[in-house]
Design a protein around this motif. Structure first.
Motif, PDB file in Angstrom:
ATOM      1  N   GLN A  17     -16.364  13.031   1.325  1.00  0.00           N
ATOM      2  CA  GLN A  17     -16.556  13.003  -0.125  1.00  0.00           C
ATOM      3  C   GLN A  17     -16.945  11.611  -0.615  1.00  0.00           C
ATOM      4  N   VAL A  18     -16.251  10.584  -0.106  1.00  0.00           N
ATOM      5  CA  VAL A  18     -16.515   9.212  -0.547  1.00  0.00           C
ATOM      6  C   VAL A  18     -17.918   8.780  -0.135  1.00  0.00           C
ATOM      7  N   VAL A  19     -18.259   8.992   1.136  1.00  0.00           N
ATOM      8  CA  VAL A  19     -19.564   8.558   1.643  1.00  0.00           C
ATOM      9  C   VAL A  19     -20.695   9.225   0.862  1.00  0.00           C
ATOM     10  N   LYS A  20     -20.519  10.496   0.523  1.00  0.00           N
ATOM     11  CA  LYS A  20     -21.559  11.219  -0.219  1.00  0.00           C
ATOM     12  C   LYS A  20     -21.708  10.676  -1.636  1.00  0.00           C
ATOM     13  N   LYS A  21     -20.588  10.466  -2.299  1.00  0.00           N
ATOM     14  CA  LYS A  21     -20.649  10.039  -3.696  1.00  0.00           C
ATOM     15  C   LYS A  21     -21.074   8.574  -3.842  1.00  0.00           C
ATOM     16  N   LEU A  22     -20.995   7.803  -2.780  1.00  0.00           N
ATOM     17  CA  LEU A  22     -21.425   6.404  -2.855  1.00  0.00           C
ATOM     18  C   LEU A  22     -22.951   6.272  -2.843  1.00  0.00           C
ATOM     19  N   THR A  23     -23.653   7.367  -2.647  1.00  0.00           N
ATOM     20  CA  THR A  23     -25.118   7.312  -2.605  1.00  0.00           C
ATOM     21  C   THR A  23     -25.689   6.729  -3.885  1.00  0.00           C
ATOM     22  N   ASP A  24     -25.146   7.159  -5.026  1.00  0.00           N
ATOM     23  CA  ASP A  24     -25.636   6.638  -6.302  1.00  0.00           C
ATOM     24  C   ASP A  24     -25.408   5.137  -6.414  1.00  0.00           C
ATOM     25  N   ALA A  25     -24.242   4.682  -5.976  1.00  0.00           N
ATOM     26  CA  ALA A  25     -23.940   3.253  -6.065  1.00  0.00           C
ATOM     27  C   ALA A  25     -24.871   2.431  -5.181  1.00  0.00           C
ATOM     28  N   LEU A  26     -25.312   3.014  -4.077  1.00  0.00           N
ATOM     29  CA  LEU A  26     -26.240   2.297  -3.190  1.00  0.00           C
ATOM     30  C   LEU A  26     -27.598   2.082  -3.854  1.00  0.00           C
ATOM     31  N   ASP A  27     -27.907   2.896  -4.864  1.00  0.00           N
ATOM     32  CA  ASP A  27     -29.180   2.768  -5.593  1.00  0.00           C
ATOM     33  C   ASP A  27     -28.991   2.080  -6.943  1.00  0.00           C
ATOM     34  N   ASP A  28     -27.833   1.461  -7.141  1.00  0.00           N
ATOM     35  CA  ASP A  28     -27.531   0.833  -8.430  1.00  0.00           C
ATOM     36  C   ASP A  28     -28.580  -0.234  -8.778  1.00  0.00           C
ATOM     37  N   LYS A  29     -28.814  -0.409 -10.082  1.00  0.00           N
ATOM     38  CA  LYS A  29     -29.814  -1.391 -10.521  1.00  0.00           C
ATOM     39  C   LYS A  29     -29.353  -2.827 -10.296  1.00  0.00           C
TER      40      LYS A  29
ATOM     41  N   PRO B 110       0.804  -1.236   0.000  1.00  0.00           N
ATOM     42  CA  PRO B 110       0.000   0.000   0.000  1.00  0.00           C
ATOM     43  C   PRO B 110       0.830   1.276   0.000  1.00  0.00           C
ATOM     44  N   LYS B 111       2.065   1.216   0.479  1.00  0.00           N
ATOM     45  CA  LYS B 111       2.890   2.428   0.495  1.00  0.00           C
ATOM     46  C   LYS B 111       3.116   2.979  -0.911  1.00  0.00           C
ATOM     47  N   ALA B 112       3.046   2.090  -1.914  1.00  0.00           N
ATOM     48  CA  ALA B 112       3.302   2.524  -3.289  1.00  0.00           C
ATOM     49  C   ALA B 112       2.230   3.466  -3.808  1.00  0.00           C
ATOM     50  N   VAL B 113       1.038   3.456  -3.195  1.00  0.00           N
ATOM     51  CA  VAL B 113      -0.039   4.332  -3.678  1.00  0.00           C
ATOM     52  C   VAL B 113      -0.353   5.461  -2.706  1.00  0.00           C
ATOM     53  N   GLU B 114       0.360   5.543  -1.593  1.00  0.00           N
ATOM     54  CA  GLU B 114       0.047   6.574  -0.593  1.00  0.00           C
ATOM     55  C   GLU B 114       0.108   7.975  -1.181  1.00  0.00           C
ATOM     56  N   GLU B 115       1.140   8.279  -1.974  1.00  0.00           N
ATOM     57  CA  GLU B 115       1.276   9.630  -2.512  1.00  0.00           C
ATOM     58  C   GLU B 115       0.237   9.928  -3.591  1.00  0.00           C
ATOM     59  N   HIS B 116      -0.427   8.881  -4.088  1.00  0.00           N
ATOM     60  CA  HIS B 116      -1.455   9.071  -5.126  1.00  0.00           C
ATOM     61  C   HIS B 116      -2.850   8.831  -4.564  1.00  0.00           C
ATOM     62  N   ALA B 117      -3.019   8.873  -3.245  1.00  0.00           N
ATOM     63  CA  ALA B 117      -4.295   8.502  -2.619  1.00  0.00           C
ATOM     64  C   ALA B 117      -5.455   9.327  -3.163  1.00  0.00           C
ATOM     65  N   GLY B 118      -5.274  10.651  -3.248  1.00  0.00           N
ATOM     66  CA  GLY B 118      -6.354  11.505  -3.729  1.00  0.00           C
ATOM     67  C   GLY B 118      -6.765  11.158  -5.149  1.00  0.00           C
ATOM     68  N   SER B 119      -5.773  10.949  -6.010  1.00  0.00           N
ATOM     69  CA  SER B 119      -6.056  10.606  -7.403  1.00  0.00           C
ATOM     70  C   SER B 119      -6.739   9.251  -7.506  1.00  0.00           C
ATOM     71  N   LEU B 120      -6.273   8.291  -6.713  1.00  0.00           N
ATOM     72  CA  LEU B 120      -6.868   6.950  -6.724  1.00  0.00           C
ATOM     73  C   LEU B 120      -8.327   6.996  -6.297  1.00  0.00           C
ATOM     74  N   ILE B 121      -8.608   7.689  -5.194  1.00  0.00           N
ATOM     75  CA  ILE B 121      -9.977   7.748  -4.673  1.00  0.00           C
ATOM     76  C   ILE B 121     -10.898   8.439  -5.664  1.00  0.00           C
ATOM     77  N   ALA B 122     -10.444   9.558  -6.224  1.00  0.00           N
ATOM     78  CA  ALA B 122     -11.282  10.310  -7.165  1.00  0.00           C
ATOM     79  C   ALA B 122     -11.616   9.484  -8.400  1.00  0.00           C
ATOM     80  N   ARG B 123     -10.619   8.791  -8.932  1.00  0.00           N
ATOM     81  CA  ARG B 123     -10.852   8.007 -10.155  1.00  0.00           C
ATOM     82  C   ARG B 123     -11.737   6.795  -9.881  1.00  0.00           C
ATOM     83  N   LEU B 124     -11.551   6.174  -8.741  1.00  0.00           N
ATOM     84  CA  LEU B 124     -12.414   5.042  -8.409  1.00  0.00           C
ATOM     85  C   LEU B 124     -13.851   5.506  -8.223  1.00  0.00           C
ATOM     86  N   LEU B 125     -14.043   6.659  -7.588  1.00  0.00           N
ATOM     87  CA  LEU B 125     -15.399   7.193  -7.423  1.00  0.00           C
ATOM     88  C   LEU B 125     -16.044   7.483  -8.773  1.00  0.00           C
TER      89      LEU B 125
END
Length: 1033
Positions: A995-1007, A931-946
């Motif tokens: 930010q993550v918890v808010k944006k996951l709202t749509d996924a919670l309603d996924d078909k 996991p240390k390999a992605v620590e400096e890219h955490a913000g970018s990783l989270i945003a893209r996954l969202l």
């Protein structure tokens, strides 16, 4: 300067140089250049120095010199003199204690001591260094502990005699180690104390000795990062547990103390308690255990009946089983006294079935009854009469199901004790005649047969329990006769044949699996009863389009896994296939029959490979099938023109041909493309580009036949001519996808298996370059690109040296329009698993082919990406993901620094869902293992996954018209996002929580249900972030 003077100067500056000086002194002593008296005299000035550190270093010098002296150099007299000298230092000086111990250890290694000296050393240590904790440095205490451990290991009799003749020795010995906290030292202390625990008479000192180790329970040690000694908490726990369980004298103190700690709120403490209780029961013996068995039951049962954690319940069950096992080795009275409250309480809970307590009671009864024949007989006698009474009076199917589940658990326990028909248990040897289940077998059988027969079809869960129970009953050794087993077989095949499909057809699947289980134990009754019933349900021709034959074929196919009836299964399926072909059955029916035969052959592949002679299946199956599919007569079955049918025929032939000898395979290869049809080889594909559609489809079968051949089998023509023909044939635009894939696979097979290393370059040169010129950029199109990758795939698997020259040309195509995107997608095929290019098919597969491809491609792709035009950059990302998705993490980890940013950019690609899925998969592996390999890219990783998980069919993004991301990609992205708070440091992820918890709202309603489930888990992980942070504050 003397050696001692140089040693003292170097000691603090350069330990290696100081050791070299000591070794030099040792060599001089060995060569008689230095007398022992001179050595001791040279120490005098320093060993009596007023400065404590000088005295300690002088003793360290002596210890190192002695450690370097080879055996047999010092006489016994000299060793005794040196020993006396060192002991005098221990008595007179607190400094250099560790070095004194090292010196004594060196002397002992060079000659065994007399018992009197060993006892004298122990007394000297206890008299002059008690308690050991007064020496603050671990490096001082550890050598002393090692010396005592050596005395304990090698001079047991002398030290035991010291204990027997000295009343206060044990008390001083125990207290000597009080207060030790260093993990490395504790490992030795526990080892030392275990000797008197197991070998000495300790009645009077038992409590003091027990307390000395139990004070450390439970172990809460956490090793520091990069601990050089490698001692783990589990090492300490195991050593401590061995001490607590070492002697039955500890029982009056151990069991109360352990049960007291069982009330702890810490799950780790509970786990340690339960494991230690089990160890104590195992070691203390039946007589001691019988005194505490009821007390232990009363405490342990709550961990099962009111389970907080599943693993804790399992540990408690193991402890209960250990008690039963221990008591089984003694008289019957203590065992009965232990089992009576267990069975009484479990019977009470069964009255309320189905409840959590009744389920837990089933677990308890199963685990305890598995302990021994004596236990299982008592448990069955005490429980089954009550269980059957409750079953008969039960007013709901739910209650009956709960009771039957317990019955099944008891039957499984009985199997563990008494064995199956085909295997005798070590617990009971051959005591099946004494099995208490014999007395209840008729009643148990009636209950379950009645339940299966009478329950409505929709009561699937209840009927599944009945099927499971009947399957288990047929397995119990010497309980049911063949007549009863036949009843069960008939019941099962009726479920498969006669019952209507309901829901997911779980009942039919369970009945089929039950027949397979019975066939493993009693194959002949299955052949005699089930096979005729099944055959009667298989039509020669499917006139009405019904698919009722599918469950029967599934049963046949699965029964092929049983070695003793494998041949019968294949014979029956072959006969039915022949009849269906003659009656012009539909393609659907033939595909079903061929699929069943293929499944059965795959299950029995090991049996086929054992046959050294020509397989009868070659004559009976391969030749008739090849004749039927290649026939051009008027009677030719049109269903065999279907490419799916041809693929199944090829796979069946492949399984049968590949274990055959080279001689037979060489005969077969002569007909590889002509397939016994008679026409000249030049008139058929791949040698004739003007072939009929039927002949072209034959390439699907020939691919499997070519794959089955050994490397040294003779091919039907020259290798270069064959490869040239296959390449030309693959260029035809009119080929169907399946025929094209089969042709490309044959190219890979020829390159991989049939071209010697020395001939590779001259064979491929005219294909890759002029005159065919596949690698010419001006000749690139979708078909030539596929052919290039087919050639490369064969080379990749054999780890060819040609790859280093071919890969640069391939990479250059990533920046050449208009086919650069096609080339980029082709990279995923290089390492993609292929069901024909396998070792089972005699392919050359190097263990290093993945590593080599990574080394040759990935750094070049990463470097080219940086210099590529903006429009071409996506091609490099697509190629990179295509290679990485098939690589294990240990290979990828070498270049994580430059790979992680590229993988993150791959998530921005539009319309490349396969690439996104591959990139997320690789990022998930990185998070899990580094996991240390992605620590400096955490913000970018989270945003893209969202972005990946929220661009779906059910949220705001979809309403705005954004393109939908496939559900499988959304699901893997959510799994990856859920790992982020678990793997990265809290201070890194906390700012993104809201930010993550808010944006996951749509996924919670996924078909899609699967996506919603992952979203719930992901959101729960992120909601825990703040709670964990607050707890740590």
């Amino acid at each position: 300067m003397s050696d001692i003077q140089i040693y003292l100067l170097e000691f603090d500056k350069n330990k290696k140089e100081a050791s070299r000086i000591a070794e030099q002194s040792s060599t001089r002593l060995q060569n008689n250049q230095l007398k022992l008296v001179e050595l001791i005299e040279s120490l005098g000035e320093y060993i009596n120095n007023e400065e404590p550190t000088i005295r300690a270093k002088a003793m360290a010098y002596l210890a190192e010199v002695l450690a370097f002296i080879p055996p047999k150099v010092l006489s016994r007299h000299q060793r005794n003199l040196l020993g006396d000298f060192i002991l005098s230092r221990i008595a007179d000086d607190r400094e250099g204690l560790g070095s004194c111990a090292k010196g004594l250890l060196a002397l002992e290694e060079r000659g065994k001591w007399e018992n009197e000296r060993a006892a004298n050393i122990m007394e000297m240590l206890i008299d002059n260094t008690h308690p050991l904790r007064q020496y603050k440095q671990q490096s001082e205490r550890y050598p002393i502990l090692t010396l005592i451990d050596t005395l304990m290991a090698k001079y047991r009799g002398a030290l035991r005699n010291l204990h027997d003749t000295n009343p206060d020795f044990m008390s001083r010995f125990i207290s000597y180690f009080d207060g030790e906290k260093d993990p490395r030292n504790l490992m030795v202390v526990f080892s030392i104390l275990k000797v008197p625990m197991t070998e000495w008479t300790i009645e009077a000192d038992a409590q003091e000795l027990f307390d000395s180790v139990f004070n450390y329970f439970p172990i809460t040690f956490r090793p520091p990062p990069d601990d050089p000694y490698g001692i783990t908490a589990q090492n300490l726990k195991d050593r401590l547990r061995d001490c607590i369980a070492s002697t039955a004298d500890f029982a009056p103190y151990a069991f109360p103390a352990l049960l007291d700690k069982l009330d702890s709120t810490s799950m780790n403490t509970k786990r340690d308690v339960l494991q230690t209780v089990a160890s104590c029961v195992k070691e203390y013996g039946p007589r001691t255990v019988s005194l505490y068995s009821i007390t232990l039951w009363d405490a342990l049962k709550f961990e099962v009946l009111n389970a907080q954690e599943e693993d804790l319940a399992q540990e408690a069950l193991l402890a209960l089983a250990e008690i039963a096992t221990a008591l089984s080795t003694g008289s019957t009275s203590p065992l009965n006294a232990y089992l009576r409250p267990i069975t009484n309480e479990c019977n009470e809970h069964l009255e309320d079935a189905p409840t959590k307590q009744s389920q837990a009671s089933g677990q308890i009864l199963h685990t305890v009854a598995s302990a021994s024949p004596e236990v299982t007989n008592v448990v069955l006698s005490m429980v089954l009469p009550n269980l059957f009474t409750l079953y008969q009076t039960a007013d709901t199917l739910a209650k009956r199901r709960g009771l039957l589940e317990v019955l099944v658990q008891l039957i499984r326990a009985n199997i563990e004790v008494y064995g199956e028909w085909r295997s005798v248990s070590k617990l009971a040897r051959d005591q099946a005649a004494n099995n208490a289940l014999n007395k209840f077998s008729t009643q148990a059988l009636e209950v379950m047969i009645g339940g299966l027969s009478m329950a409505p079809i929709k009561e699937v869960s209840f009927r599944l329990v009945c099927v499971n129970g009947l399957s288990q009953m047929t397995k119990v050794r010497q309980v049911l006769g063949d007549e009863d087993i036949v009843k069960v077989i008939q019941l099962f095949h009726n479920v498969v044949i006669a019952e209507e499909s309901y829901g997911k057809d779980e009942m039919k699947e369970a009945a089929i699996n039950g027949l397979v289980e019975i066939a493993h134990q009693k194959p002949q009754p299955v052949v005699d009863k089930a096979f005729p019933a099944f055959m009667a349900q298989l039509p020669d021709i499917d006139v009405d389009g019904s698919l009722s034959y599918v469950p029967v074929l599934e049963a046949f196919a699965k029964l092929g896994s049983e070695e003793k009836i494998f041949d019968t299964v294949i014979l029956r399926l072959k006969n039915k296939l022949n009849a269906a072909v003659k009656q012009q059955a539909s393609s659907t029916y033939l595909v079903a029959l061929l699929s069943a035969m293929l499944y059965a052959l795959n299950q029995g592949a090991a049996k086929l490979e054992q046959d050294t002679e020509i397989s009868p299946y070659y004559q009976d199956i391969v030749l008739p099938l090849l004749s039927q599919v290649s026939s051009s007569a008027a009677s030719h079955q049109k269903a065999f023109d279907d490419e799916i049918s041809l693929d199944l025929v090829g796979r069946i032939c492949n399984i049968i041909i590949r274990p055959q000898s080279v001689d037979l395979q060489s005969k077969i290869s002569g007909e590889l493309y002509s397939s016994f049809r008679g026409p000249s080889q030049t008139d058929i594909p791949p040698f004739n580009l003007e072939s009929t559609p039927q002949q072209t489809r034959w390439m699907v079968v020939s691919a499997h036949l070519l794959a089955a051949l050994r490397k040294d089998a003779t091919l039907p023509c020259d290798t270069q001519y064959l490869l040239h023909s296959l390449v030309q044939f693959s260029q035809q635009p009119s080929l169907s996808p399946r025929v094209r894939a089969a042709t490309l696979c044959q190219i890979s097979l020829v390159v991989n298996k049939f071209i010697p290393t020395a001939s590779l370059k001259p064979t491929l040169e005219p294909i890759l370059n002029a005159p065919m010129d596949l690698l010419n950029p001006s000749h690139l199109n979708s078909t030539t690109i596929r052919t290039i990758f087919a050639v490369l795939k064969g080379l990749v698997l054999r780890n060819s040296t040609l790859l280093s020259t071919l890969y640069p040309a391939l990479l250059s195509f990533l920046s050449i329009s208009p086919h650069s995107a096609t080339v980029a997608h082709g990279f995923t095929t290089l390492l993609q698993p292929d069901d024909l290019l396998t070792k089972a098919n005699h392919c050359t597969i190097s263990g290093l082919h993945r590593q080599k491809t990574f080394n040759l491609l990935v750094p070049s792709i990463a470097a080219s990406f940086r210099d590529a035009d903006k429009d071409m950059k996506p091609n490099y990302l697509i190629a990179l993901s295509g290679v990485l998705r098939w690589l294990p993490f240990d290979i990828v980890s070498e270049e994580l620094g430059q790979l992680v940013p590229l993988l993150l950019q791959s998530l921005d690609l539009q319309g490349e869902d396969g690439v996104k899925e591959a990139a997320v998969g690789t990022l998930t592996s990185v998070l899990a293992q580094n996991p240390k390999a992605v620590e400096e890219h955490a913000g970018s990783l989270i945003a893209r996954l969202l972005n990946t998980v929220t661009v779906s069919g059910g949220g705001a993004a979809a309403r705005s018209g954004a393109a939908a991301t496939p559900a499988r990609v959304r699901a893997v992205a959510l799994k990856c996002l859920a790992m982020v708070p678990a793997q990265l440091r809290q201070e890194i992820v906390l700012p993104y929580r809201r930010q993550v918890v808010k944006k996951l709202t749509d996924a919670l309603d996924d078909k899609k249900r699967g996506v919603r489930a992952e979203a719930v888990r992901c959101r729960a992980r992120w909601l825990e972030v703040d709670e964990v942070w607050e707890d740590e504050d």
